[in-house]
Design a protein around this motif. Structure first.
Motif, PDB file in Angstrom:
ATOM      1  N   GLU A   1      13.448  54.269  47.813  1.00  0.00           N
ATOM      2  CA  GLU A   1      14.463  54.876  46.952  1.00  0.00           C
ATOM      3  C   GLU A   1      15.652  55.354  47.777  1.00  0.00           C
ATOM      4  OE1 GLU A   1      16.361  56.378  43.513  1.00  0.00           O
ATOM      5  OE2 GLU A   1      14.817  54.865  43.867  1.00  0.00           O
ATOM      6  N   GLN A   2      15.381  55.948  48.932  1.00  0.00           N
ATOM      7  CA  GLN A   2      16.471  56.378  49.803  1.00  0.00           C
ATOM      8  C   GLN A   2      17.324  55.196  50.243  1.00  0.00           C
ATOM      9  OE1 GLN A   2      14.853  58.637  53.053  1.00  0.00           O
ATOM     10  NE2 GLN A   2      14.022  60.219  51.724  1.00  0.00           N
ATOM     11  N   GLU A   3      16.659  54.085  50.567  1.00  0.00           N
ATOM     12  CA  GLU A   3      17.403  52.899  50.989  1.00  0.00           C
ATOM     13  C   GLU A   3      18.224  52.337  49.836  1.00  0.00           C
ATOM     14  OE1 GLU A   3      18.909  49.758  53.221  1.00  0.00           O
ATOM     15  OE2 GLU A   3      18.022  51.689  53.782  1.00  0.00           O
ATOM     16  N   ARG A   4      17.642  52.354  48.624  1.00  0.00           N
ATOM     17  CA  ARG A   4      18.396  51.870  47.452  1.00  0.00           C
ATOM     18  C   ARG A   4      19.630  52.729  47.213  1.00  0.00           C
ATOM     19  NH1 ARG A   4      19.344  53.093  42.424  1.00  0.00           N
ATOM     20  NH2 ARG A   4      18.079  54.983  42.550  1.00  0.00           N
ATOM     21  N   MET A   5      19.444  54.058  47.303  1.00  0.00           N
ATOM     22  CA  MET A   5      20.577  54.952  47.093  1.00  0.00           C
ATOM     23  C   MET A   5      21.617  54.774  48.202  1.00  0.00           C
ATOM     24  SD  MET A   5      18.726  58.453  45.795  1.00  0.00           S
ATOM     25  CE  MET A   5      20.327  59.272  45.612  1.00  0.00           C
ATOM     26  N   ARG A   6      21.149  54.539  49.431  1.00  0.00           N
ATOM     27  CA  ARG A   6      22.097  54.331  50.524  1.00  0.00           C
ATOM     28  C   ARG A   6      22.942  53.085  50.274  1.00  0.00           C
ATOM     29  NH1 ARG A   6      23.064  51.358  54.592  1.00  0.00           N
ATOM     30  NH2 ARG A   6      21.254  50.049  54.203  1.00  0.00           N
ATOM     31  N   ARG A   7      22.282  52.006  49.813  1.00  0.00           N
ATOM     32  CA  ARG A   7      23.030  50.780  49.522  1.00  0.00           C
ATOM     33  C   ARG A   7      24.023  50.994  48.390  1.00  0.00           C
ATOM     34  NH1 ARG A   7      17.866  48.268  50.036  1.00  0.00           N
ATOM     35  NH2 ARG A   7      17.753  48.069  47.765  1.00  0.00           N
ATOM     36  N   GLU A   8      23.604  51.743  47.367  1.00  0.00           N
ATOM     37  CA  GLU A   8      24.519  52.012  46.252  1.00  0.00           C
ATOM     38  C   GLU A   8      25.705  52.859  46.706  1.00  0.00           C
ATOM     39  OE1 GLU A   8      22.547  53.630  42.886  1.00  0.00           O
ATOM     40  OE2 GLU A   8      21.463  51.776  42.416  1.00  0.00           O
ATOM     41  N   LEU A   9      25.440  53.848  47.568  1.00  0.00           N
ATOM     42  CA  LEU A   9      26.531  54.672  48.082  1.00  0.00           C
ATOM     43  C   LEU A   9      27.462  53.855  48.968  1.00  0.00           C
ATOM     44  CD1 LEU A   9      24.673  58.006  48.913  1.00  0.00           C
ATOM     45  CD2 LEU A   9      26.413  57.661  47.165  1.00  0.00           C
ATOM     46  N   ASP A  10      26.885  52.946  49.767  1.00  0.00           N
ATOM     47  CA  ASP A  10      27.726  52.073  50.593  1.00  0.00           C
ATOM     48  C   ASP A  10      28.624  51.217  49.715  1.00  0.00           C
ATOM     49  OD1 ASP A  10      26.673  53.069  52.922  1.00  0.00           O
ATOM     50  OD2 ASP A  10      25.260  51.407  53.232  1.00  0.00           O
TER      51      ASP A  10
ATOM     52  N   ARG B   1      31.298  53.425  48.203  1.00  0.00           N
ATOM     53  CA  ARG B   1      32.317  53.734  49.207  1.00  0.00           C
ATOM     54  C   ARG B   1      33.243  52.543  49.439  1.00  0.00           C
ATOM     55  NH1 ARG B   1      29.233  56.280  52.534  1.00  0.00           N
ATOM     56  NH2 ARG B   1      28.452  54.428  53.592  1.00  0.00           N
TER      57      ARG B   1
ATOM     58  N   GLU C   1      29.650  60.884  51.121  1.00  0.00           N
ATOM     59  CA  GLU C   1      29.628  59.425  51.135  1.00  0.00           C
ATOM     60  C   GLU C   1      30.743  58.840  50.279  1.00  0.00           C
ATOM     61  OE1 GLU C   1      27.070  61.358  50.839  1.00  0.00           O
ATOM     62  OE2 GLU C   1      25.745  60.826  52.509  1.00  0.00           O
TER      63      GLU C   1
END
Length: 422
Positions: free
Chosen positions: A186-195, A198, A224
């Motif tokens: 989930e953290q990785e999914r959210m990181r990709r969405e934030l990337d 951005r 982010e």
């Protein structure tokens, strides 16, 4: 209880039955390692446990995030109770958690905590229960329950109790690992969405123009994604439309409203050249969809490079700051409300001849930023930085202002956005 503990029990002869069960324990452990996904982990576990324990039914209950309710996330047997939710302290399952020990109920009819509600609704008959809490490092996860032993007298014994305790230790680790894996995914999914968010925001900002272009801007995000924005573009007659804004709040909600506002500005600003009318139109559009009390402060206008005239309107934003060629400053104040609060607002235009000076529009992240002494920069500090770098080209001047606020190991408290005209 862990595998190592089980081995110790076997070696010590405390429970000879565990010797014969060690292979199946190791097999279950390997299956858990091979299936890190939560749903697959629990489904595999409960089916194998029911077979290994030779029971009529088995189930795994897990606590919710608030540690208040238990939900059956996996079960095996003639009827399904998957999705059944009970209070944390309800029934024999709840008692296993409260006492933090295995509960062996050989005759449920003689146990006051047993409820017949599930049996009544499913037609299943519960005679005996063995229930163990699922715990990892003192953290309660839920409970593992088996019902109605098939062989012999149909009653669980001490060996069953010890065996289930070993299984509960394995299931606890498997659930813990699955939860950790899901959290990382989930953290990785959210990181990709934030990337992606951005990247989209960066694409909404104008491309860097030539150094000698008379309008320059800079945006740095505290998180982010940013709630600040600026934009400028050349009109057909050679004048330059510009705008800068600050969305209330932070995070994804602010970023989404930022994206909407800058998109509306770029779309409407190409044909609506009256700054006051443009802000009024933006206001009415934002009012229709603004939520959670969010609003946008914004200054927008048009600059004529030939005459040096700037005509602009202000919707609740910080007053633009004009610096004359001699280094004298003037704040251009306006008291109109921000965008997105009240429909039907009217705004007024102001005009200014730069005459060789520069006009600065910025968000409060600049004046409220922390200087090297740890204090807020404030307006006086901004003016001092602008004076210090006044001889530089506009974009270089803005860059030096930003560098004074963005230092290694220091996190911005707010988005930082500047625009210079002239």
């Amino acid at each position: 209880m862990t595998i190592e503990h089980a081995k110790q029990l076997v070696d010590s002869g405390a429970n000879p039955r565990l010797t014969g069960d060690m292979e199946m324990l190791l097999a279950i452990s390997q299956d858990f390692v091979g299936t890190p996904a939560m749903s697959e982990t629990l489904a595999n576990a409960i089916r194998q446990i029911m077979v290994y324990m030779d029971t009529e039914a088995a189930s795994i209950f897990l606590l919710d995030a608030a540690n208040e309710k238990l939900t059956c996330l996996a079960c095996a047997g003639p009827v399904s109770i998957e999705g059944l939710t009970i209070a944390r302290n309800q029934g024999i399952v709840g008692r296993a958690l409260s006492d933090n020990c295995v509960q062996m109920v050989r005759d449920v009819s003689a146990d006051g905590d047993f409820s017949t509600a599930v049996d009544d609704s499913t037609g299943f008959t519960t005679r005996s229960i063995l229930c163990a809490p699922l715990v990892v490092k003192g953290r309660m996860l839920g409970a593992l329950e088996v019902i109605n032993k098939r062989k012999g007298d149909g009653l669980f014994d001490l060996a069953d109790k010890q065996f289930l305790q070993v299984l509960a230790g394995m299931v606890s680790l498997a659930v813990h690992n699955a939860q950790m894996t899901e959290a990382l995914v989930e953290q990785e999914r959210m990181r990709r969405e934030l990337d992606l968010a951005r990247e989209i925001q960066r694409d909404l900002l104008p491309d860097l123009p030539a150094v000698d272009f008379p309008v320059q801007g800079l945006n740095l995000s505290a998180m982010e994604v940013s709630g600040d924005f600026y934009d400028f573009f050349t009109l057909a007659d050679g004048r330059i439309a510009w705008g800068l804004g600050d969305v209330s709040g932070k995070g994804m909600n602010a970023a989404m409203l930022m994206a909407k506002t800058i998109s509306l500005f770029r779309c409407l600003g190409k044909t609506v050249h009256d700054s006051a009318l443009l802000l009024a139109m933006l206001n009415d559009e934002i009012v229709e969809t603004a939520s959670r009390g969010m609003f946008v402060t914004m200054a927008a206008g048009i600059f004529d490079p030939v005459s040096g005239e700037v005509v602009f309107a202000n919707a609740g934003h910080q007053p633009p700051l004009y610096r004359t060629p001699e280094g004298v400053y003037c704040e251009l104040e306006e008291s109109s409300p921000p965008l997105g609060i009240v429909p039907g607002m009217e705004y007024t235009e102001q005009s200014l001849i730069l005459d060789g000076g520069r006009l600065y529009i910025f968000t409060d992240g600049v004046t409220e930023g922390r200087a090297e002494d740890g204090k807020m920069l404030e307006l006086g500090g901004l003016q001092a930085l602008l004076d210090k770098h006044a001889a530089l080209p506009p974009i270089a001047q803005l860059t030096h202002v930003a560098e004074a606020l963005v230092r290694p190991g220091i996190r911005l408290h707010d988005d930082l956005t500047l625009l210079v005209i002239g």
